[in-house]
Design an enzyme around this catalytic site. Sequence first.
Site: not given
Length: 404
Positions: A156, A190
Site C-alpha cells: 500500500e 496517503c
Amino acid sequence: SPFESYMSETGMVLSEISYAKRHLKGWMKKKRVPTPMAQFPASSFTVPEPYGSALILAPWNYPFMLALDVLAGAVAAGNCAVISPSEYAPVTAQLIRKIISDVFPENYIAVADGGVECNQELLRLPFDYIFFTGSPRVGQIVMKDAAEHMTPVTLELGGKSPCIVDKTADIKRAARRIVWGKFLNAGQTCVAPDYVLVQEEVKEPLLRKMKHYIRKMYRDEPLLNPEYPKIINEKHFNRLKKMLLEQDGEIITGGRMDADTLKIEPTLLAGLTGKSKVMQEEIFGPVLPVFAYSDLAEVIRILQKKEKPLALYLFTRNSRVKKTVISKVNFGGGCINDTIIHLSNEKLPFGGAGNSGMGAYHGKHSYETFSREKSIMEKGNWLDIPFRYPPYGKRLPLLKKLLK
C-alpha cells in the site's frame, strides 16, 4: 486533535474489528463450485486457509490504524503475525506493544519495534505473507527481499492523487470537501488530494471558496489552533519547508510555518507548471497546488502520462465526465463529489495500482488478502469409468470431443 484521532484511527480499527466479527462465520464457509461431467461422480469446493505467519510493516502517518486495522484481517484469516510499528511514532508503538501483549500470547502475535535495522532483519526471515504500507521507494526494497523467499506481498504505497473539478461542479461543496480531505492530519494522508485540476471558468470561484473554508475550519491563526496537527518530525518539516521556499508559483493563502511546533499553515499554490518542484514528488503535507485546464481531454492526457495514483477525486454533475474519467484513467480508488471517504466503507477494497501499490484490503477483502483458497475435488467410489486409464487404444478422437 482527539476528534481526528478517533475518526481516522481508533474508530476505524474498532469498526474493522466489529465488521469482521459479524461476518467471519460466513467468510470461513467452504464454497461449492460446479464439477465437469467428465469427472462424474464428484463434487468440488474451495476452503480458505491462512498463509501462516504474516509480517505487518506499518507507517508513521496513521501509526495505530495502519497497524491494527491490517492485523484484524490477518487474525480473522487465522494467521500468526509480527507487527513492526513506525519508529517515527514511538509512543504509539509502545501503546501497540501493550495492547498486543495484553491480548495475545507472544507466540501468536508479537510486536517488533526496532526501526530500520529491525525491519531489515525481519525481511530476511521466511514469512508466509508481508503487508507493507509506505513509500514506493521502500516498497521496492520490501518486494525484493520478499522475492528471496517467494513470499507474496501486499504493498500500500503513495503517489500524487489528483483532484479534478469541472465547471458543472457544486463549487461551494467541492471547496469544503477538498479542504477537509487535504488538510486532515495536516496533509499527511496517503490518499489526500495532492493537486487540483480545475476548469478555467471556475478556478477563481474555487480558490475563493477554498480560502474561505480554510479560515472557517482552522481559524485566522492555524499555527496556534490546537486542533490543527503538526508535521511528524523535523526531517519532514524541513522537506516541506524547502519545497515551499523553492516553489515558483504564487501563494494564494497560508505559507507560514513554526519550526518550534513543527506546524505549517494550510497553503494553496497557483501559477505553477508541471515541472515545478512540488509536482516532482508526493507532497505529504499541508500544501495544495491548483492548476487550471480547458477541456477534459487535456486532463486525461496529463493523467495517462503519469504514474497510476492511489486515489482520484472528481467533482462534477456531468455523467459523461464521470464515465470518461473512470474508464480512461487508472487509479486505486476514489470518490465522485467528495474526498477520502471511500476508505470508510468496509465493503470497498482499498489498494493501489502500479506505482501506488498492489493488493487490497478492508472488510472481507482483508480476510481474502491474508488467506488463500484451497481447491478440493472429492471423487465418489461407487463408479470408476475406465476411459482415463491406459492402454488408451483409439480413444483420442473421443477425448478431443469431450474436451472441446
